[in-house]
Design a protein around this motif. Structure first.
Motif, PDB file in Angstrom:
ATOM      1  N   LEU A  88      -8.481 -96.183 -48.062  1.00 60.00           N
ATOM      2  CA  LEU A  88      -7.793 -96.313 -48.881  1.00 60.00           C
ATOM      3  C   LEU A  88      -6.705 -94.929 -47.931  1.00 60.00           C
ATOM      4  N   ALA A  89      -7.288 -94.143 -47.938  1.00 63.10           N
ATOM      5  CA  ALA A  89      -5.976 -93.005 -47.754  1.00 63.10           C
ATOM      6  C   ALA A  89      -5.146 -93.459 -46.174  1.00 63.10           C
ATOM      7  N   SER A  90      -6.034 -94.100 -45.209  1.00 74.20           N
ATOM      8  CA  SER A  90      -5.261 -94.171 -44.399  1.00 74.20           C
ATOM      9  C   SER A  90      -4.250 -95.407 -44.571  1.00 74.20           C
ATOM     10  N   VAL A  91      -4.745 -95.989 -45.155  1.00 78.95           N
ATOM     11  CA  VAL A  91      -3.637 -96.947 -45.965  1.00 78.95           C
ATOM     12  C   VAL A  91      -2.210 -96.147 -46.179  1.00 78.95           C
ATOM     13  N   LEU A  92      -2.648 -95.031 -46.776  1.00 83.80           N
ATOM     14  CA  LEU A  92      -1.735 -94.019 -47.816  1.00 83.80           C
ATOM     15  C   LEU A  92      -1.044 -93.342 -46.485  1.00 83.80           C
ATOM     16  N   ASN A  93      -1.410 -93.335 -45.510  1.00 80.70           N
ATOM     17  CA  ASN A  93      -1.009 -92.264 -44.675  1.00 80.70           C
ATOM     18  C   ASN A  93      -0.098 -93.537 -44.200  1.00 80.70           C
ATOM     19  N   ALA A  94      -0.350 -94.352 -43.369  1.00 81.08           N
ATOM     20  CA  ALA A  94       0.364 -95.349 -42.906  1.00 81.08           C
ATOM     21  C   ALA A  94       1.473 -96.108 -43.960  1.00 81.08           C
ATOM     22  N   PHE A  95       1.535 -95.619 -44.941  1.00 79.36           N
ATOM     23  CA  PHE A  95       2.493 -96.025 -45.990  1.00 79.36           C
ATOM     24  C   PHE A  95       3.430 -95.151 -45.979  1.00 79.36           C
ATOM     25  N   TYR A  96       2.891 -93.202 -46.207  1.00 82.51           N
ATOM     26  CA  TYR A  96       3.746 -92.352 -46.550  1.00 82.51           C
ATOM     27  C   TYR A  96       4.354 -92.396 -44.928  1.00 82.51           C
ATOM     28  N   ASP A  97       3.560 -91.517 -43.741  1.00 85.48           N
ATOM     29  CA  ASP A  97       4.339 -91.520 -42.519  1.00 85.48           C
ATOM     30  C   ASP A  97       5.468 -92.039 -41.944  1.00 85.48           C
ATOM     31  N   SER A  98       4.711 -94.303 -42.279  1.00 85.12           N
ATOM     32  CA  SER A  98       5.753 -95.372 -42.233  1.00 85.12           C
ATOM     33  C   SER A  98       7.599 -94.645 -41.600  1.00 85.12           C
ATOM     34  N   ILE A  99       7.465 -94.976 -43.448  1.00 82.73           N
ATOM     35  CA  ILE A  99       8.409 -94.793 -45.046  1.00 82.73           C
ATOM     36  C   ILE A  99       9.095 -93.401 -43.878  1.00 82.73           C
ATOM     37  N   SER A 100       8.570 -91.793 -43.835  1.00 80.32           N
ATOM     38  CA  SER A 100       8.973 -90.850 -43.733  1.00 80.32           C
ATOM     39  C   SER A 100       9.888 -90.784 -41.673  1.00 80.32           C
TER      40      SER A 100
END
Lengths: 202, 890
Positions: A109-121
């Protein structure tokens, strides 16, 4: 207790759900229950639910409000909430959430959040705040779609997500750019300046 | 890292004011106040030529935003917007096209005739624009159903093995979504999935493994091969590893295997993987396995211990959550981590701190309780109610585990009760104190004193009434009952009507139980007859009159041991009675009894970690309504409708092995003169459909089979029920029997894939295990809160007494377990618990026999060298019931 519960599965759906939560995880690709971005009042800017945990929009929004109330002050990254695991991250006036089963591997789940946040960033050029997000809503929809498809993690590498979304603001002729986009460019310039200043000072 | 952080904060300082101004000016959210109808109106622009990609993109984004906000769009509106959207395929603009795909997916379930875009999407899926292909596949699959799947099958197969990862992933993931409805078609793509697992791309590998397992999951041999193949050949994707670990775990669980198998070795080897995600998955898997020894657990626990000191909160959380789970089953294994866990008590993330505390409470030994309680009290004020509840639950488990520590724990609970807190939290504490009082007689006085103090200043009516009820039950039996009266009578003066009424009932119980207090109680109750509330007045008038009779039997029946009926059942029976006016008075015995034993179960269950509360509540609810549900189900079958009230339904008993061709469970429903056997059958053969399924029972000993209700059709894996109705013997004392059973049916072979059966069928039968009817089936458990009073109430009229030597049991606990199970009665006054080190004990059992006769049993047990000697005394309102129960043990 489990034996007793299993007697009533046909009678009570909730019991069945609870029973399943207690056992070992069924090997499945379906690992994400929801993705969401809320603003600093807890209002939904983006939310997508992938299973039937919250079947109606009303239940979803109630869940988001409660989740926000629980998480907006303590920046603790992960929380057990209503029997689910929620990982989250915030910046300025945005809160990013990924929700999964309480049995799910938290690191996935943390890796999903990471992908979500970083790509939007990356899409927002590090300018992760509400205004920029709303100006790029189309790209946000596309990014979320590339990260998670119907509850399955589709792509976890933020660079790959950004590449797939492939939004190029430069392509837009200057006349069609909104004032907001222009001010954003100024901001980027500004922060670049700051950066240079800082590196010189150091 | 440090440097960029400071940069960010300077940025914020510079720009915050500007953001605020913009928001105040209403520029905060361009999507604010979007009207669904306006957006749908704007969507008509899609039909304009030439297409303005930018403008259409904006409108489409608005539409997606509105849908995302949860606005419901009607089928008609959606169809119109959908068709307008299809026009946008004319534009080649990449962003617009991708937004169209999203629009298609959003509307695929609402709009009609969505298949209209199939050819456009297929063109994109196989076209040159790589960027379009993956998303186009996913959009296409969202509008495809089984009937159309055939036409795109060829393309899907190609896409799965496509060298572009995005295309391959999209095809694999979509296949998995499609297999929900089109299992058979997707099964044919197994070779392609197999090939895709060998991809270099980590996501493709993960998705392909997921699909491959999904296709093969019911074939155990194939799954075993799959795991052993991929556990050797090193996968690149950590996600795929996690999945493979879960598959291996499931296999080990299914085969009931332990360590030492190749599967276990594989999982164990994953503890040394380079990715934390995989290491954690492996540790979690090992911890969850049932057949693990302390030695197997050790490496997993030490990995988790390392994670406990990780700087990442997520990793710490994961580790402590899993350790918490280990602590439930193997507290000793976690003891090594106690130091790390104690450090986590002060973690800024309160979820982690609470999990650490509850884990420590489980692993701690008696000597560390005091220290732990001190540590907890230092941080209780900082955490939210939700976590406080978890802590209280852990303390409750601790009270049960270390009864000798009740002093420390009670004091702690009492101080928590005094602190600020919401209703749920207070309720949990009160429940915990009540449970402790009931489990541990030594803690009773202290616990009651704390509760008395609490109701002096309690804002929650529910809790106050609950405590008053408890005081009424337990108070009279303490050495100094009079000291509680003051607390209770204070409530009558100070509280609202509901609490006053409860207080009145409690006072009445003191009067009924303690003769020396009778007069004072009557005086107090007489004062309540002037109350402003009619319920309070009614109760006090009623109690004063009953008490003044000074008859033990009356007091017992109407004050100490109230009604024992199911409230739902009573309501239904009374309603029925008012509908059909008759001369006969309403018969209380016709009302179904409250199902006591299942509610009782809840109290015994040791509370676990977080998130278990909802399941407990719903299980409880199911238990309360189970009997009512059966009653309704049976009443719906015309052949069984006129049997009267259902007296008792037994728990299901398996009468086949669970792995056989036909799986049958039997439930016995007891009525006044009949017994209904409900056989729940499951056909586990996918190439057969069974029809006209019945169960033949060989009756005897006065039992007589009256009717059979066949199950018309029993397709593969869909449970169905057949019923056999039996009349009970005329002779009231013959109540038990053993009946051989045979399953009879007509078999029709069928095609396993389509389920289409042959026209011809043939008769067949299948021998089941015998069904037994025991004494316990005729008895409903009913808890008498005050056994002695009931004992007097029933009186010695039908008393029978006998002495038995129980040679086969060696401990009092075993004897109690056997007797209770055999008679099917409810142990009263906690007499099923033997105080440690005692060699004699008296067991009190109560219940109601079929037909509504009270049944009470007193068993005096004494342990000696040859076994247990028992003197059994039975009292009942019916002589034959006494006889049945007295002879049941022999």
């Amino acid at each position: 207790m489990l034996v007793l519960i299993s007697l009533f599965t046909a009678i009570d759906y909730h019991v069945k759900k609870a029973n399943m939560d207690g056992g070992i995880l069924e090997p499945s690709l379906y690992s994400i229950k929801a993705l969401a971005i809320l603003d600093n009042d807890g209002n939904r800017l983006f939310a997508k639910y992938y299973d039937e945990t919250f079947p109606t929009a009303k239940e979803q929004k109630a869940f988001e409000k409660n989740l926000f109330n629980k998480t907006h002050r303590a920046n603790a990254e992960i929380v057990m909430f209503e029997g689910m695991t929620c990982v989250y991250r915030s910046n300025v006036d945005l809160f990013f959430y990924v929700v999964g089963s309480s049995q799910e591997n938290e690191l996935i789940l943390a890796s999903v959040l990471n992908a979500f946040y970083d790509s939007i960033s990356q899409i927002l050029r590090k300018n992760v705040e509400k205004r920029a997000l709303l100006d790029n809503m189309d790209a946000i929809f596309l990014a979320a779609d590339e990260i998670c498809d119907g509850g399955i993690l589709l792509e976890a590498d933020p660079n790959a997500v950004v590449q797939k979304v492939a939004i190029r603001n430069e392509d837009i002729p200057l006349g069609e750019q909104t004032v907001a986009q222009l001010t954003k460019k100024l901001e980027v310039l500004q922060s670049a300046k700051e950066q240079i200043k800082w590196s010189l000072l150091k | 890292m440090k440097y960029s952080k400071s940069l960010l904060s300077t940025w914020e300082i510079h720009h915050r004011p500007r953001i605020a101004i913009l928001q105040r000016a209403g520029g905060g959210n361009p999507f604010n106040n979007l009207e669904k109808s306006t957006v749908l109106q704007e969507a008509r622009t899609f039909n304009d030529t030439p297409i303005n990609p930018r403008k259409c993109g904006q409108i489409l984004t608005k539409l997606l935003y509105v849908i995302n906000q949860g606005e419901a769009i009607g089928s008609l509106e959606a169809t119109e917007a959908f068709f307008a959207m299809t026009k946008l395929f004319q534009s080649k603009d990449p962003i617009l096209r991708r937004l169209v795909y999203l629009g298609i997916k959003e509307m695929s379930k609402i709009a009609q005739d969505v298949i209209i875009v199939t050819s456009s999407l297929m063109k994109d899926m196989t076209g040159k624009e790589e960027q379009f292909r993956g998303p186009a596949i996913r959009a296409l699959c969202s509008i495809t159903d089984t009937s159309m799947l055939q036409s795109i099958e060829r393309h899907m197969k190609q896409a799965i093995v496509d060298k572009v990862p995005a295309v391959s992933s999209a095809a694999l993931v979509s296949s998995l979504h499609l297999s929900k409805n089109s299992q058979e078609v997707v099964k044919r793509w197994v070779n392609e999935a197999q090939e895709a697992v060998n991809s270099d791309n980590i996501m493709v590998q993960y998705h392909a493994l997921g699909l491959l397992y999904h296709i093969r999951r019911s074939d155990k041999l194939a799954v075993t091969k799959l795991v052993s193949k991929f556990s050797k050949h090193t996968l690149k994707s950590p996600y795929a590893y996690c999945l493979l670990i879960r598959i291996a775990t499931k296999l080990i669980e299914e085969e009931n295997a332990g360590s030492g198998t190749p599967m276990f070795d594989f999982i164990e080897s994953c503890l040394r993987h380079k990715s934390e995600m995989v290491i954690y998955e492996a540790a979690q898997a090992i911890v969850q396995l049932k057949n693990t020894t302390a030695k197997d657990l050790a490496p997993a626990v030490s990995v988790l211990q390392l994670f406990c000191s990780s700087p990442k909160p997520t990793l710490r959380f994961a580790a402590v959550r899993t350790l918490n789970k280990v602590a439930m089953k193997h507290p000793a294994a976690v003891t090594a981590c106690n130091l790390d866990l104690e450090n986590l008590i002060t973690d800024v993330n309160r979820s982690i701190a609470t999990l650490a505390i509850t884990t420590l409470l489980k692993t701690g030994n008696e000597s560390s309780v005091d220290r732990l309680m001190k540590q907890i009290s230092s941080f209780m004020s900082e955490i939210s109610d939700e976590f406080k509840i978890v802590v209280v639950q852990a303390i409750r488990a601790l009270c049960a585990k270390f009864p000798r520590k009740h002093n420390v724990l009670m004091t702690f609970l009492a101080s928590m009760l005094r602190d600020e807190g919401g209703f749920e939290y207070k309720k949990e504490i009160v429940d915990c104190i009540i449970a402790t009082i009931e489990e541990n007689p030594e803690a009773k006085e202290a616990g009651l004193a704390h509760l008395c103090e609490f109701i002096e200043d309690c804002e929650h009516t529910v809790l106050a009434t609950k405590i008053l009820h408890l005081l009424g039950r337990e108070g009279p039996r303490t050495p100094t009952p009079s000291k509680y009266i003051r607390f209770i009578y204070n409530r009558v003066i100070l509280e609202n009507a509901a609490v006053r009424a409860a207080a009145v009932s409690a006072i009445a119980k003191f009067g009924a139980h303690c003769e020396e207090l009778l007069n004072s109680c009557v005086v107090l109750l007489e004062r309540c007859q002037m109350d402003t509330d009619d319920e309070v007045r009614d109760r006090s008038t009623f109690y004063v009159n009953v008490l003044k009779q000074q008859q033990k039997a009356l007091s017992s029946a109407y004050i100490l041991n109230g009604l024992q009926v199911s409230v739902v059942g009573l309501e239904r029976a009374l309603h029925q009675y008012t509908l059909e006016p008759s001369e006969a008075p309403f018969d209380m015995k016709s009302v179904p009894l409250a199902t006591q034993p299942l509610v009782e179960q809840k109290v015994r269950e040791a509370p676990g970690g977080l998130g278990e509360t909802p399941s407990k509540v719903s299980a409880d609810k199911a238990a309360a309504t189970r009997q009512d549900l059966y009653q309704e189900q049976l009443a719906a079958i015309p052949e069984l409708a006129n049997l009267g009230n259902l007296f008792k339904s037994s728990a299901p008993v398996e009468i086949t092995e669970s792995e056989t061709e036909y799986y049958v469970q039997c439930i016995k429903h007891m009525f006044r003169n009949y017994i209904v056997f409900q056989f729940d059958c499951t056909n586990t053969l996918d190439d057969q459909v069974l029809e006209r399924v019945t169960v033949d029972m060989e009756a005897g000993e006065g039992f007589e089979v009256v009717k059979q209700v066949a199950c018309a059709s029993l397709p593969y894996n869909k449970p169905g029920s057949t019923y056999t109705l039996m009349r009970l013997p005329e002779e009231p004392t013959s109540v038990t029997g053993t009946f051989p059973c045979t399953l009879k049916f007509v078999v029709r072979d069928c095609d396993p894939t389509t389920g289409e059966p042959d026209d011809e069928g043939y008769e067949d039968e299948y021998v089941l295990e015998d069904v037994e009817v025991t004494v316990a089936d005729h008895v409903q458990k009913v808890l008498k809160a005050n056994f002695a009073a009931s004992w007097e109430e029933v009186g010695p009229e039908n008393e029978l007494e006998d002495t038995y030597a129980l040679a086969t049991v060696n401990t009092l606990e075993d004897a109690i377990k056997n007797i209770t199970q055999y008679l099917g009665l409810q142990p009263c006054e906690r007499s099923d618990k033997v105080p440690e080190g005692k060699s004699s004990h008296t067991l009190y059992l109560s219940g109601i026999f079929r037909g509504g006769h009270d049944a009470l049993v007193r068993a005096k047990l004494a342990l000696d060298s040859s076994g247990v000697t028992m003197q059994l005394t039975v009292r009942s309102t019916d002589p034959s019931v006494s006889e049945i129960l007295a002879t049941a043990i022999a």
